[in-house]
Design a protein around this motif. Sequence first.
Motif, short mmCIF file in Angstrom:
data_model
loop_
_atom_site.label_atom_id
_atom_site.label_comp_id
_atom_site.label_asym_id
_atom_site.label_seq_id
_atom_site.Cartn_x
_atom_site.Cartn_y
_atom_site.Cartn_z
N GLY A 45 1.01 -0.98 -0.09
CA GLY A 45 0.03 0.00 0.05
C GLY A 45 0.93 1.40 -0.07
N LYS A 57 0.90 5.42 0.13
CA LYS A 57 0.24 6.80 0.38
C LYS A 57 1.15 8.06 0.31
CE LYS A 57 -3.18 4.92 3.70
NZ LYS A 57 -3.57 4.83 4.98
N GLY A 58 0.70 8.95 -0.40
CA GLY A 58 1.60 10.25 -0.38
C GLY A 58 2.18 10.42 -1.85
N SER A 59 1.82 9.50 -2.58
CA SER A 59 2.65 9.53 -4.10
C SER A 59 1.48 10.64 -4.87
CB SER A 59 2.79 8.33 -4.71
OG SER A 59 3.26 8.27 -6.10
N ALA A 89 6.41 9.67 1.27
CA ALA A 89 5.49 8.81 0.96
C ALA A 89 5.48 7.77 1.86
CB ALA A 89 5.21 8.47 -0.49
N THR A 90 4.44 6.99 2.07
CA THR A 90 4.51 5.95 3.01
C THR A 90 4.22 4.63 2.24
OG1 THR A 90 3.98 7.21 4.78
CG2 THR A 90 3.82 4.71 5.28
N THR A 121 3.29 0.57 2.91
CA THR A 121 3.03 -0.49 3.73
C THR A 121 3.03 -1.82 3.20
OG1 THR A 121 1.79 1.21 5.05
CG2 THR A 121 1.44 -1.20 5.54
#
Length: 332
Positions: free
Chosen positions: A240, A242-244, A253-254, A256
């Motif tokens: 997963g 996030k932040g892109s 970006a994270t 997971t």
Amino acid sequence: AEASQEVIWSCDVTGVATCSAEGLITAGSKEGMVTITATSKTDPSKKDSCTVYVAEKKIESLKLDKDEIEMEIDATKHFNVNIQPSGASYWMDYKVEAGSAVKVVSHWRLSMSYNRVEVKSGSEEKTQKITFWSVVNPDIKTTLTIKTYRPKVKTITVANKEIKFTDKNEKMVATVLPAKALKDVKWESENIEVAAIDSSSGRIIPIKPGKATIVATATDGSGVKGKATLTVKAPEIGVGLKGSPIYYGSEPATLTIEPKVGGLYYDFDVINNNPDDLQVYKKDSGNDRVFEIKVINQRAKTATTFLKVQSKAFPDATTEVGVSVKTIIPKS
């Protein structure tokens, strides 16, 4: 008072024999058997009977072509009981030795010189005897010994199989021929570092992703083997992001990471193919499942950088994730 000795003689079949009023039996023009009955004249409820057999010749012996024969389990076989001399009394009876290895299905006269017998074997491997004797003269007899056997294995076929690393109840299956052969096989893995297997049930125990040769060996002493390739697939990985998109100076970006199959808890590496522009690091030093991605090059160009996610435990378990990077245009 002394019972009356006067009786009435009768014969139930004409042409085979006749019986006179005095009880004299005369053979007729054809062979066969007749029932001769004596009935009391004074009390017709009192009677007795006997069977008379009429044949061209008196029987002298019963003989078999072979005293011992073998036959497969669950099979039918025919053989002859020879009557000597030819044309003699053919009526016979039999007794099967105690057991369930064989049974007599039927017997009949096939010619003037022998009777045909049909026997059927059961599912048990055993030696059993059948004794035949002349009904006319029970002292004339012959005995056949039958040994039943299970055929040896000729071929074992095992299909190739593919399982997931998390599959714990999969089994290998062997097709054993011929159909009557012993179906039990002994299972072995030639690559126990990839997968083990229960020797009797064939249940597979995956150890790690890869390929293993599985061997099934007949247990009937024939030495016949069958082989197949077992493929153990690596666990799939879910990601997963996030932040892109990200850019120089933006929040990271994270990323997971989770295996798609539950119950697996392994650490991961993220391989950075663009170290000049991106920095990849663990968000928490103690957690190998959550990473942050940061742009470190102010001149990084707009592009998608693919990061490789790889299981530390299973190097074959990999996936890729694309991170979008934007170029920062300097203010004039």
